[in-house]
Write a protein that holds these residues in place. Sequence first.
Motif, PDB file in Angstrom:
ATOM      1  N   UNK A 211      10.087  16.637   3.154  1.00  6.66           N
ATOM      2  CA  UNK A 211      10.814  15.376   2.964  1.00  6.66           C
ATOM      3  C   UNK A 211      10.707  14.438   4.170  1.00  6.66           C
ATOM      4  N   UNK A 212      10.386  14.982   5.342  1.00  5.99           N
ATOM      5  CA  UNK A 212      10.234  14.121   6.536  1.00  5.99           C
ATOM      6  C   UNK A 212       8.984  13.244   6.460  1.00  5.99           C
TER       7      UNK A 212
ATOM      8  N   UNK B 132      14.733  -0.491  -0.358  1.00 11.20           N
ATOM      9  CA  UNK B 132      13.546   0.354  -0.189  1.00 11.20           C
ATOM     10  C   UNK B 132      13.950   1.733   0.345  1.00 11.20           C
ATOM     11  N   UNK B 133      13.210   2.761  -0.096  1.00  9.46           N
ATOM     12  CA  UNK B 133      13.492   4.113   0.399  1.00  9.46           C
ATOM     13  C   UNK B 133      13.090   4.202   1.869  1.00  9.46           C
TER      14      UNK B 133
ATOM     15  N   UNK C 141       0.833  -1.193   0.000  1.00  9.63           N
ATOM     16  CA  UNK C 141       0.000   0.000   0.000  1.00  9.63           C
ATOM     17  C   UNK C 141       0.878   1.257   0.000  1.00  9.63           C
ATOM     18  N   UNK C 142       1.358   1.603  -1.189  1.00  7.34           N
ATOM     19  CA  UNK C 142       2.171   2.806  -1.329  1.00  7.34           C
ATOM     20  C   UNK C 142       1.294   4.038  -1.158  1.00  7.34           C
ATOM     21  N   UNK C 143       1.783   5.008  -0.407  1.00 10.64           N
ATOM     22  CA  UNK C 143       1.036   6.252  -0.225  1.00 10.64           C
ATOM     23  C   UNK C 143       1.784   7.433  -0.841  1.00 10.64           C
ATOM     24  N   UNK C 144       2.968   7.153  -1.384  1.00  7.38           N
ATOM     25  CA  UNK C 144       3.769   8.254  -1.919  1.00  7.38           C
ATOM     26  C   UNK C 144       4.727   7.717  -2.980  1.00  7.38           C
TER      27      UNK C 144
ATOM     28  N   UNK D 158       5.948   7.930   6.873  1.00  2.00           N
ATOM     29  CA  UNK D 158       5.184   6.854   6.207  1.00  2.00           C
ATOM     30  C   UNK D 158       5.859   5.497   6.425  1.00  2.00           C
ATOM     31  N   UNK D 159       7.177   5.480   6.221  1.00  2.00           N
ATOM     32  CA  UNK D 159       7.897   4.206   6.351  1.00  2.00           C
ATOM     33  C   UNK D 159       7.745   3.664   7.780  1.00  2.00           C
TER      34      UNK D 159
END
Length: 447
Positions: free
Chosen positions: A199-200, A148-149, A123-126, A205-206
């Motif tokens: 950017x934070x 992974x980022x 479930x990517x949100x960005x 999210x992660x």
Amino acid sequence: MIRAIVLAAGKGTRMKSSRSKVLHELCGRPMLWYVLNALRRAGISEILVVANEELQAEIAQFGVASVLQSEQLGTGHAVRIGLERLQPHAGGRIVVACGDMPLVTEAIFRGMVGSLEARDGDDAVMSLVTVKMPLPSYFGRIVRRDAAVERIVEVSDATPEQLEIDEMNAGIYAFDETALRDAVTRLSNDNAQSEYYLTDTVSYFVGAGKRVRPVLAGDHLDVLGINDRVELARARKEMNARLCAQHMRDGVTIVDPETTYLEPDVEIGADTIIYPNTTIGRLSKAGTACVIGPNSRLSHAMLGDRVAVRESVVIDSTIGSDVAIGPFAHLRSETNVSDRAHIGNFVEIKKSKLARRVKVSHLSYIGDATIGEGTNVGAGTITCNFDGEKKHQTIVGSDVSIGSNTSLVAPVKVGDGALTGAGSVVTKDVPAGERVAGNPARPLPQK
Ligand code: UD1
Ligand code: MG
């Protein structure tokens, strides 16, 4: 529903300018224009610009909504202000871009949005655009864990090891709207610049078990952020090269793209040749097989087919087909020249209409005049259109022969087939077929 927030409220201190940074131009358009254009081409038409006061005063020209960020507290704060202005839309997408990135392409926006939309089981949100860039760089670094980022680290907060990372944050993102609305309320300004970093949101999210998808941009120039006038010049060179390349691929010969300066939305027909040191802008159009340049400038000039403009300036004028202009001519303000006319050396023409096959070959000023078909205007002819207060019209018929060094003192009319002798000063109307000469010009005896 996809909407965009364009960040453009920064002070742009390094431009050392009284104007907002994104209003500075390259190839005839403000930086911001290019970013909006790329977004619109990518199908994103609902755009909100986060602006400072100087930008807001001039935002009307762009046809977008704007919101004022009166204090620049960081990119995260700017997005929050933007979101407060937008009606919430569950399931919506928000693209965030910077207004100082004129080389950004439609493809970058499409690729990034496509990546967020792709349903890959997580479930990517960005999604965000990353780019490999030579070091050192002022861009934020992409920190990955197991591919992974994981987070983005700004240069001023980075460790020496993190500064060695050559994958950068381009500053372009797509978010799930609901997730973004939540994340921006959780940002803190506990960092080296005491700013709220957009950017934070990545580490937030992660940390919450969500995925952030990176999309690597191929060319770092595409995401070049302009901070000073040196970078602006680099971007201008690149933009101009792209515009020239597009026309060359469409069949235009550009002898030297390095010294040919084009603007967007210029139309040039196939088999036209452009010689060096030539500028073509402001929605100019040229037909097929024209020859333009060298050393010429066209601004809002409409040329038919097979027109030659050599070492000349054509502004706000319309030219028919098979017309030769120059060298060293200056046409301006609503001049209209019909097919097969010839405008030669050192001729200035303004607000005048020249019919087919008119010749004005040497050293003349034609202002506020209408000249009929086939008329020859001799060397050194001047329309004396200004009496010190007002401009007046000169109307010359068809097949007239205006002798060298004639002064046409307006308002004045010269009828069809008439003739003026060399050096005539024409102060009164000349009937059709009449021959006049002298100062003031008088009828010549019948032959
Ligand atoms: C930002 C990113 C960085 C990225 C770089 C790419 C953050 C914290 N960092 O850094 O990771 O590599 O862009 O160019 O986001 N702006 C506002 N309001 C503000 C602050 C900024 O509208 O309060 C606008 C600026 O006008 C500019 C954009 O946001 O268009 C980026 O801001 P800037 O200060 O240039 O961020 P960078 O330090 O370049
Ligand atoms: Mg920047």
